[in-house]
Design an enzyme around this catalytic site. Structure first.
Site, PDB file in Angstrom:
ATOM      1  NE  ARG A 169      -3.553  -2.167   2.863  1.00 27.06           N
ATOM      2  CZ  ARG A 169      -3.288  -3.285   3.552  1.00 27.06           C
ATOM      3  NH1 ARG A 169      -2.095  -3.438   4.135  1.00 27.06           N
ATOM      4  NH2 ARG A 169      -4.199  -4.230   3.668  1.00 27.06           N
ATOM      5  CE  LYS A 193      -6.485  -0.458   4.497  1.00 24.11           C
ATOM      6  NZ  LYS A 193      -7.758  -0.733   3.808  1.00 24.11           N
ATOM      7  CG  HIS A 291      -4.513   0.142  -3.847  1.00 27.58           C
ATOM      8  ND1 HIS A 291      -3.766   0.311  -2.703  1.00 27.58           N
ATOM      9  CD2 HIS A 291      -5.435  -0.813  -3.552  1.00 27.58           C
ATOM     10  CE1 HIS A 291      -4.229  -0.492  -1.760  1.00 27.58           C
ATOM     11  NE2 HIS A 291      -5.222  -1.192  -2.254  1.00 27.58           N
ATOM     12  NE  ARG A 294      -2.846  -3.938  -1.102  1.00 23.25           N
ATOM     13  CZ  ARG A 294      -2.326  -4.665  -0.121  1.00 23.25           C
ATOM     14  NH1 ARG A 294      -1.013  -4.818  -0.032  1.00 23.25           N
ATOM     15  NH2 ARG A 294      -3.105  -5.249   0.769  1.00 23.25           N
ATOM     16  CG  HIS A 317      -6.190  -8.708   1.800  1.00 25.50           C
ATOM     17  ND1 HIS A 317      -6.413  -9.172   0.528  1.00 25.50           N
ATOM     18  CD2 HIS A 317      -5.937  -7.366   1.663  1.00 25.50           C
ATOM     19  CE1 HIS A 317      -6.289  -8.189  -0.330  1.00 25.50           C
ATOM     20  NE2 HIS A 317      -6.009  -7.082   0.328  1.00 25.50           N
ATOM     21  CE1 TYR A 326      -6.247  -7.491  -6.440  1.00 30.33           C
ATOM     22  CE2 TYR A 326      -6.347  -8.479  -4.264  1.00 30.33           C
ATOM     23  CZ  TYR A 326      -6.191  -7.373  -5.066  1.00 30.33           C
ATOM     24  OH  TYR A 326      -5.999  -6.135  -4.501  1.00 30.33           O
TER      25      TYR A 326
END
Length: 345
Positions: A169, A193, A291, A294, A317, A326
């Site tokens: 990110r 995150k 992004h 990514r 994630h 994806y």
């Protein structure tokens, strides 16, 4: 500020200090909830005096009294009438539900006003993904631009190589410190995150770009910043005697991997501008921001046979469901290839 406004500020502090939400996420919650507070003020102002008095009755104390399911539904309905996207309405609903739940659990409201709040599900669009040829072409252009050793070009090449190689990110990239890099093992320690730390690998091309930047580009950017500071100070003899190795930028870049023009930590906006310029001439729809690299890295991993769980860990994630988008991208790419190449498609 109204009691509801004060409660919102306390909730944002809770998200920032206790839940460790990112600054970007807290800013999004802040925008949504302060808009809700303004909407509540306008609704109160439009209500008949007797109704407004009843809403402020003493038997409904606290900021939670200003928040009820009807208000939240009216707020979302108003946004819908103003033409807000379904994704924006869904985000607003999530912000309101989180705030209402916190009001209840913290004792500021008698019940959770958002427990039954529903919003339209956002339309799930496929992220922008570059083809392997397009990604290779962009990286080759950056490598060529950095061939003469210009510091900014060396940095830009290393930035994009690492974005793609490690699927970072943009906040993770600009937050990197030199100590986060393990150059011998080609890994980088990332704070993602929710302050979750992970270690991800990167490949040989990214390693070469990083090594050149760290050995040639970064010291030159530091020296430029020191020279600029020296010139601004009037070139005193004390400053003039400082060696290049002692010089430090004045805006927080001493430990940062990637430096900006002033020698401080490179910011996310600069990376956005860099990537947007690179992607402007590349065919394809979708946002042209960092992004995209990514998304591209994750899709290429799956195309190459990587397991979904491994890609989930690589990306950081929390939910496998987030990573599964994806698989849809890979399937869509397969369909496009089939339609293009198969004689009976």
């Amino acid at each position: 500020m109204s009691p509801l406004g004060h409660a919102i500020e306390d909730y944002l502090a809770h998200l920032r200090d206790e839940r460790r939400f990112s600054a970007h996420t807290v800013a999004a919650y802040s925008a949504d909830l302060h808009h809700l507070a303004r909407f509540a003020d306008t609704r109160d102002a439009a209500a008949p005096p007797a109704v407004a008095a009843a809403q402020r009755a003493d038997d409904h104390p606290g900021p939670g009294a200003e928040l009820d399911l009807a208000l939240l539904r009216d707020w979302l309905w108003d946004g819908d009438q103003r033409g807000l996207a379904r994704a924006t309405l869904a985000r607003r609903a999530a912000s309101a539900r989180g705030f209402a739940a916190w009001l209840a659990t913290s004792g500021r409201a008698r019940s959770d006003a958002g427990a039954r709040l529903r919003a339209p599900k956002p339309q799930r669009t496929l992220p922008r993904v570059l083809s392997r040829d397009a990604a290779d072409g962009l990286l080759a252009e950056l490598e060529q631009a950095a061939a003469d050793g210009e510091p900014n070009a060396l940095r830009d090449h290393a930035v994009v190589e690492l974005l793609y190689a490690a699927a970072l990110r943009v906040s993770e990239l600009v937050g990197l410190d030199v100590d986060d890099l393990d150059r011998s093992n080609r890994t980088v320690r990332v704070l993602g995150k929710g302050a979750k730390e992970r270690v991800v690998p990167y490949g040989a091309p990214a390693a070469r770009a990083l090594d050149r930047y760290l050995e040639l580009g970064r010291p030159a950017l530091l020296a430029r910043a020191a020279a600029r500071t020296e010139a601004a100070s009037g070139g005193s003899s004390t400053v003039a005697r400082r060696t290049a190795s002692d010089r430090r930028p004045s805006s927080g870049g001493a430990h940062a991997v990637f430096l900006g023009a002033r020698g401080g930590r490179l910011n996310a906006r600069s990376v956005h501008r860099l990537v947007a310029g690179l992607l402007a001439e590349v065919p394809g729809g979708g946002p042209a921001g960092p992004h995209a690299f990514r998304h591209t890295a994750a899709t290429h991993l799956l195309d190459g046979g990587a397991e979904l769980r491994a890609v989930q860990e690589f990306l950081g994630h929390a939910s496998l469901g987030t990573t599964q988008i994806y698989t849809h991208v890979s399937a869509e790419r397969l369909k496009q290839s089939y339609r293009t190449a198969h004689p009976r498609a």
